[in-house]
Write an enzyme that holds these catalytic residues in place. Sequence first.
Site, short mmCIF file in Angstrom:
data_model
loop_
_atom_site.label_atom_id
_atom_site.label_comp_id
_atom_site.label_asym_id
_atom_site.label_seq_id
_atom_site.Cartn_x
_atom_site.Cartn_y
_atom_site.Cartn_z
CB THR A 110 5.34 3.16 2.43
OG1 THR A 110 6.23 3.05 3.90
CG2 THR A 110 6.29 3.25 1.55
CE1 TYR A 111 7.43 11.68 3.96
CE2 TYR A 111 8.10 10.88 6.31
CZ TYR A 111 7.99 11.99 5.29
OH TYR A 111 8.46 13.15 5.55
CG HIS A 112 10.47 5.89 0.95
ND1 HIS A 112 11.03 4.69 1.70
CD2 HIS A 112 10.06 5.74 -0.08
CE1 HIS A 112 10.55 3.56 1.05
NE2 HIS A 112 9.95 4.26 0.03
CB ILE B 78 13.96 -3.44 3.11
CG1 ILE B 78 13.63 -4.91 3.19
CG2 ILE B 78 14.06 -3.03 4.93
CD1 ILE B 78 14.77 -5.87 3.78
CB ALA C 39 7.49 -0.83 5.21
CB ILE C 40 9.00 -5.87 3.42
CG1 ILE C 40 9.93 -6.08 4.42
CG2 ILE C 40 9.41 -6.56 2.27
CD1 ILE C 40 10.26 -7.29 5.03
CB CYS D 236 1.69 -0.67 5.24
SG CYS D 236 3.47 -0.40 5.10
CG ASP E 110 -2.26 0.74 1.24
OD1 ASP E 110 -2.26 1.74 1.01
OD2 ASP E 110 -3.28 0.04 0.95
#
Length: 226
Positions: free
Chosen positions: A81-83, A157, A143-144, A174, A79
């Site tokens: 995610t944030y980096h 990852i 998170a993967i 996610c 879903d």
Amino acid sequence: MKNALGWHCALGIIPYRDAWRWQQQLVAERRQNLAAPDVLLTLEHPAIYTLGQGATTAHIHFDPVATGIEVLRIERGGDVTYHCPGQLVAYPILNLRRHCCDLHWYLHQLEEVIIQTLRHYGIKGERVAGLTGVWVEGYKVAAIGIKVTRWISFHGIALNVVNDLKGFGRIVPCGIGDRPVGNLRQFCADIQLEDVRQQFVAAFSRVFGLEFAPKALADLLIPTSS
């Protein structure tokens, strides 16, 4: 039995689209040359939100135009995610024919790499049944999200080390709304990203039976004609 050779590229803060393009090129090269060594890219990203193939925009609770933070849909699973800087991102470009042609096995091994990395710091990482990733005391710290094409892997990852977590508050990370996101600094106050990178690569070597040597990314990418 001697471990297979792999290349590790330790990079800095890299724009997401650049790293995405490099992954695609490395995958394409390995689809043409199955003997090419496995590659592990480790890096950070500037602030960006990414949505996997199954992501819904209902899990984004902000206006990207107003914030100026890019939202990008990509081909990985999972879903939204944030980096952001302070998060260790790892992109394994592996020929799974040399390891195991089983996506469940691969995801389990990636979780094991994270769990072993955390163990070095006395942090107990745990799996949650039915979910992908690693948790510590109920907080999701890793998170993967992967993509595999012709058994060549990419994406990977995102491990929260010392990053600012505020950006996760704008999304349902996610797609999991009832579990908080955390980082390793909550459990080890003096933890450093560069040290975590070293421990992560060592754990990856053990779990996947690879002997990594450092390599400049420029030496791995085949120049493209302009």
